[in-house]
Write a protein that holds these residues in place. Structure first.
Motif, PDB file in Angstrom:
ATOM      1  N   ARG A  10       0.828  -1.198   0.000  1.00 43.95           N
ATOM      2  CA  ARG A  10       0.000   0.000   0.000  1.00 43.95           C
ATOM      3  C   ARG A  10       0.866   1.253   0.000  1.00 43.95           C
ATOM      4  O   ARG A  10       0.807   2.077   0.929  1.00 43.95           O
TER       5      ARG A  10
ATOM      6  N   ALA B 231       6.399   3.235  -4.332  1.00 42.99           N
ATOM      7  CA  ALA B 231       6.017   2.084  -5.159  1.00 42.99           C
ATOM      8  C   ALA B 231       7.170   1.613  -6.030  1.00 42.99           C
ATOM      9  O   ALA B 231       7.357   0.405  -6.237  1.00 42.99           O
TER      10      ALA B 231
ATOM     11  N   THR C 116      -7.679   0.988  -8.529  1.00 45.23           N
ATOM     12  CA  THR C 116      -7.184   1.780  -7.405  1.00 45.23           C
ATOM     13  C   THR C 116      -7.298   3.258  -7.723  1.00 45.23           C
ATOM     14  O   THR C 116      -6.373   4.026  -7.472  1.00 45.23           O
TER      15      THR C 116
ATOM     16  N   THR D 246      -1.224  -0.341  -8.574  1.00 44.12           N
ATOM     17  CA  THR D 246      -1.233   0.902  -7.785  1.00 44.12           C
ATOM     18  C   THR D 246      -1.031   2.060  -8.749  1.00 44.12           C
ATOM     19  O   THR D 246      -0.125   2.024  -9.576  1.00 44.12           O
TER      20      THR D 246
END
Length: 382
Positions: A243, A250, A285, A376
């Motif tokens: 997350r 990321a 997302t 993501t």
């Protein structure tokens, strides 16, 4: 690794109350002339925890550690150890100790003299020094080596002696400045486990800085990912990995496939990104305020992708791509392939370790798929 056994030292007694903090840094800023190395950084480290600051070279992590140690004074902000401000407190008066990358052990001294050096400086009686050195050597799993020379030890043993030299002084906080950087890969992997075991055994707060994500992920209770003088995210390893709050986190933590493109569809919690090469990727997302026509980045972990010989076997996935195996990346348990898709992009995929896909060959046609909620997505900052 030897099991670490308790002994009579104060700092080795049972677990402390981890609801309080040993270290609080509040609005730390450090400028060198026109350069701001650390910008308004705040964080707290709980008692008895392993806290890592992870980031690339030049991000400011060493500057923070040097401020905590007292080698640098912050331009603004405050550093508190057990609630007491450390501003203008010299390094030798702070309840911290530091393990450096190159260890700084004294080669002319034996093990006992190295470990007892700080105790001698503090004026402790020789019998008490000998007792404490013996206790801490037992604790680190190296009993009975007091009279050996430093150059008779392995790299891992030297690491433990360097930690013992710090821990015998019973610091509230132990600072570790990339202490595994000079070790070979196999020894680094072993020492990651040992360091975590030592931290738990001593129940002392460790603050560890590194550019190596594997070190931080394996050892830490909490990790601060640092970039450009600020913390991008602070959290547990699983939170950072699954997350991430920012595109930097990321991309920096773990391996990811990464695409840049333009938001072509935006509906509720779902978007579709069109890459410059023409690949359309669906993401579940959304939730970040992305709108039609906006530049965005999508990240996808290689292990989230499924492989099939028949496209029909991937019907349940939002994203399905056909291609050929362009490279084989064998690395034991982490073996992967690169799949070149129809538009010429290469996608990294983790391979199963057994079954029909374990022996794919270069040039083999495959189909891959993944769920939109495995990606993501962030606004593209260029």
């Amino acid at each position: 690794m030897r099991h670490l056994q308790p002994c009579g030292c104060r700092f080795l007694w049972g677990k402390r109350n981890t609801m309080t903090t040993d270290l609080d840094c509040n609005n730390l800023t450090k400028r060198f002339g026109d350069t701001t190395a650390v910008r308004d950084v705040s964080f707290s480290v709980q008692q008895g925890s392993f806290f890592s600051i992870l980031g690339p070279s030049g991000c400011g992590k060493t500057t923070i550690m040097r401020m905590v140690a007292g080698f640098l004074e912050p331009t603004s902000g405050d550093i508190r150890i057990k609630g007491k401000s450390m501003l203008n407190v010299p390094p030798n008066k702070r309840p911290v100790n530091m393990v450096f990358q190159h260890l700084a052990l004294f080669p002319m001294m034996n093990i006992a003299d190295n470990i007892g050096y700080g105790l001698r400086r503090a004026g402790m009686a020789k019998p008490d020094i000998a007792r404490k050195v013996g206790e801490v050597l037992e604790r680190i799993g190296l009993p009975g080596i007091e009279h050996r020379k430093i150059d008779e030890l392995s790299g891992g043993q030297k690491q433990r002696v360097a930690i013992a030299r710090c821990m015998v002084l019973e610091p509230d906080v132990l600072l570790l400045d990339e202490p595994l950087g000079a070790l070979d890969l196999k020894l680094r992997e072993h020492m990651k486990i040992e360091l975590k075991a030592l931290q738990a055994a001593f129940d002392t707060t460790f603050v560890y800085i590194t550019h190596d994500q594997s070190e931080a992920l394996v050892m830490s209770d909490q990790i601060a990912v640092m970039n450009g003088g600020v913390f991008e995210q602070v959290g547990a390893a699983r939170d950072l990995y699954y997350r991430p709050d920012t595109a930097f986190v990321a991309g920096f933590v773990g391996d990811s496939n990464r695409w840049r493109g333009t938001v072509e569809q935006a509906e509720g919690e779902r978007i579709a990104l069109r890459t410059a090469e023409g690949l359309l990727i669906t993401s579940a997302t959304q939730g970040r305020g992305l709108v039609l026509g906006q530049g965005a980045e999508i990240f996808l972990r290689p292990e989230a992708i499924r492989v099939a010989h028949d496209a029909a076997d991937l019907a349940q996935f939002d994203n399905r791509v056909s291609g050929v195996v362009s490279s084989l990346l064998f690395n034991g348990a982490a073996s992967r392939i690169l799949v070149r898709d129809e538009v010429g992009e290469e996608i990294e995929v983790t391979l199963p370790q057994s079954g029909e896909f374990a022996n794919l060959t270069k040039g083999a046609p495959v189909h891959i798929g993944w769920a939109g909620d495995q990606t993501t997505c962030f606004a593209d900052r260029g």
